[in-house]
Each structure stands twice: as structure tokens, then as C-alpha cells.
Design a protein around this motif. Structure first.
Motif, PDB file in Angstrom:
ATOM      1  N   SER A   1      43.413  25.456  27.994  1.00 16.66           N
ATOM      2  CA  SER A   1      42.749  26.544  27.238  1.00 16.66           C
ATOM      3  C   SER A   1      41.486  26.943  27.559  1.00 16.66           C
ATOM      4  O   SER A   1      41.289  28.110  27.839  1.00 16.66           O
ATOM      5  N   LYS A   2      40.805  25.973  28.221  1.00 17.25           N
ATOM      6  CA  LYS A   2      39.342  26.195  28.955  1.00 17.25           C
ATOM      7  C   LYS A   2      39.672  27.267  30.122  1.00 17.25           C
ATOM      8  O   LYS A   2      39.055  28.130  30.155  1.00 17.25           O
ATOM      9  N   ARG A   3      40.678  26.730  30.978  1.00 19.78           N
ATOM     10  CA  ARG A   3      41.296  27.588  32.128  1.00 19.78           C
ATOM     11  C   ARG A   3      41.684  28.990  31.593  1.00 19.78           C
ATOM     12  O   ARG A   3      41.057  29.980  32.402  1.00 19.78           O
ATOM     13  N   LEU A   4      42.312  29.062  30.779  1.00 21.77           N
ATOM     14  CA  LEU A   4      42.881  30.369  30.258  1.00 21.77           C
ATOM     15  C   LEU A   4      41.558  31.411  29.904  1.00 21.77           C
ATOM     16  O   LEU A   4      41.647  32.896  30.240  1.00 21.77           O
ATOM     17  N   ASP A   5      40.802  30.695  29.175  1.00 17.94           N
ATOM     18  CA  ASP A   5      39.714  31.306  28.824  1.00 17.94           C
ATOM     19  C   ASP A   5      38.662  31.978  29.866  1.00 17.94           C
ATOM     20  O   ASP A   5      38.227  33.113  29.876  1.00 17.94           O
ATOM     21  N   ARG A   6      38.567  31.253  30.776  1.00 20.99           N
ATOM     22  CA  ARG A   6      37.910  31.596  32.132  1.00 20.99           C
ATOM     23  C   ARG A   6      38.598  32.802  32.951  1.00 20.99           C
ATOM     24  O   ARG A   6      37.841  33.643  33.519  1.00 20.99           O
ATOM     25  N   ILE A   7      39.876  32.407  32.705  1.00 24.85           N
ATOM     26  CA  ILE A   7      40.653  33.454  33.684  1.00 24.85           C
ATOM     27  C   ILE A   7      40.600  34.700  32.897  1.00 24.85           C
ATOM     28  O   ILE A   7      40.411  35.977  33.403  1.00 24.85           O
ATOM     29  N   ASP A   8      40.566  34.820  31.511  1.00 25.30           N
ATOM     30  CA  ASP A   8      40.541  36.078  30.730  1.00 25.30           C
ATOM     31  C   ASP A   8      38.970  36.550  30.920  1.00 25.30           C
ATOM     32  O   ASP A   8      38.832  37.917  31.199  1.00 25.30           O
ATOM     33  N   ALA A   9      38.024  35.799  31.064  1.00 23.38           N
ATOM     34  CA  ALA A   9      36.833  36.476  31.182  1.00 23.38           C
ATOM     35  C   ALA A   9      36.614  37.157  32.502  1.00 23.38           C
ATOM     36  O   ALA A   9      36.130  38.101  32.531  1.00 23.38           O
ATOM     37  N   MET A  10      37.434  36.497  33.586  1.00 18.43           N
ATOM     38  CA  MET A  10      37.312  37.045  34.982  1.00 18.43           C
ATOM     39  C   MET A  10      37.973  38.391  35.040  1.00 18.43           C
ATOM     40  O   MET A  10      37.522  39.374  35.597  1.00 18.43           O
ATOM     41  N   ALA A  11      39.124  38.382  34.189  1.00 20.92           N
ATOM     42  CA  ALA A  11      39.775  39.540  34.143  1.00 20.92           C
ATOM     43  C   ALA A  11      39.105  40.858  33.437  1.00 20.92           C
ATOM     44  O   ALA A  11      38.959  42.045  34.118  1.00 20.92           O
ATOM     45  N   LEU A  12      38.301  40.469  32.421  1.00 23.19           N
ATOM     46  CA  LEU A  12      37.508  41.345  31.664  1.00 23.19           C
ATOM     47  C   LEU A  12      36.463  41.820  32.719  1.00 23.19           C
ATOM     48  O   LEU A  12      36.121  43.214  32.799  1.00 23.19           O
ATOM     49  N   GLU A  13      35.846  40.978  33.232  1.00 19.46           N
ATOM     50  CA  GLU A  13      34.741  41.091  34.342  1.00 19.46           C
ATOM     51  C   GLU A  13      35.459  42.206  35.309  1.00 19.46           C
ATOM     52  O   GLU A  13      34.666  43.178  35.822  1.00 19.46           O
ATOM     53  N   THR A  14      36.602  41.833  35.787  1.00 22.48           N
ATOM     54  CA  THR A  14      37.166  42.573  37.006  1.00 22.48           C
ATOM     55  C   THR A  14      37.448  44.281  36.481  1.00 22.48           C
ATOM     56  O   THR A  14      37.034  44.888  37.137  1.00 22.48           O
TER      57      THR A  14
END
Length: 91
Positions: free
Chosen positions: A58-71
Motif C-alpha cells: 500500500s505504501k509503495r502504491l501510494d508512492r507510485i501514485d504520487a510519482m504519476a501525479l508529479e509526472t
């Protein structure tokens, strides 16, 4: 009277067989309970590891989501800058 004695002996014999079966069933149930207690720590550890893995995922998916939004935000910024440099041609 003989029939009554014979019938009582038959009932007594059947009751003794039922008692033996009940004792056997109780013994088998106790063995199963002992095994259940033997495996309980294993299942508790497995459950703990599953919960920890879910939290980590869940933590990793949250980080991936944040990176996708930033991108996406960076891409929008780049598109805006390109639009300023190269105005779109009318079609």
C-alpha cells in the motif's frame, strides 16, 4: 421375564458400544486440538507477515501514485511551455 432380561442385555451392550465410540471420538478430538495448538503460532506468524506485506504494498502504491501525479503535472507544464514557444497552427 427372559425376554425382558435379553432385551436389557441388548440395550446394555449397545450402550457400552456407544460409550466406547464416544470415548474414541473424544480421544481423536483431543489429538486434533493438540495439533491445532501446535500450528497456531505458524498461522499467527503467516497472518502477521501477510498484514505487513499488504501495508508495504500500500505504501509503495501510494508512492507510485504520487510519482504519476508529479509526472503528469510536469508534462502539463512542458506542454504549456511548448504552446508558448510554438503556437498551434490553425487547421
Amino acid at each position: 421375564m427372559r425376554d425382558m432380561d435379553s432385551h436389557l442385555r441388548s440395550v446394555d451392550s449397545r450402550l457400552q458400544k456407544l460409550e466406547i465410540r464416544a470415548d474414541d471420538t473424544n480421544s481423536r478430538l483431543q489429538k486434533l486440538e493438540v495439533r491445532a495448538y501446535d500450528t497456531k503460532p505458524i498461522w499467527e506468524q503467516a497472518l502477521k507477515e501477510i498484514v505487513e506485506t499488504r501495508r508495504e504494498l500500500s505504501k509503495r502504491l501510494d508512492r507510485i501514485d504520487a510519482m504519476a501525479l508529479e509526472t503528469r503535472a510536469d508534462l502539463r507544464d512542458a506542454e504549456d511551455r511548448l504552446d508558448k514557444i510554438e503556437p498551434k497552427l490553425p487547421q
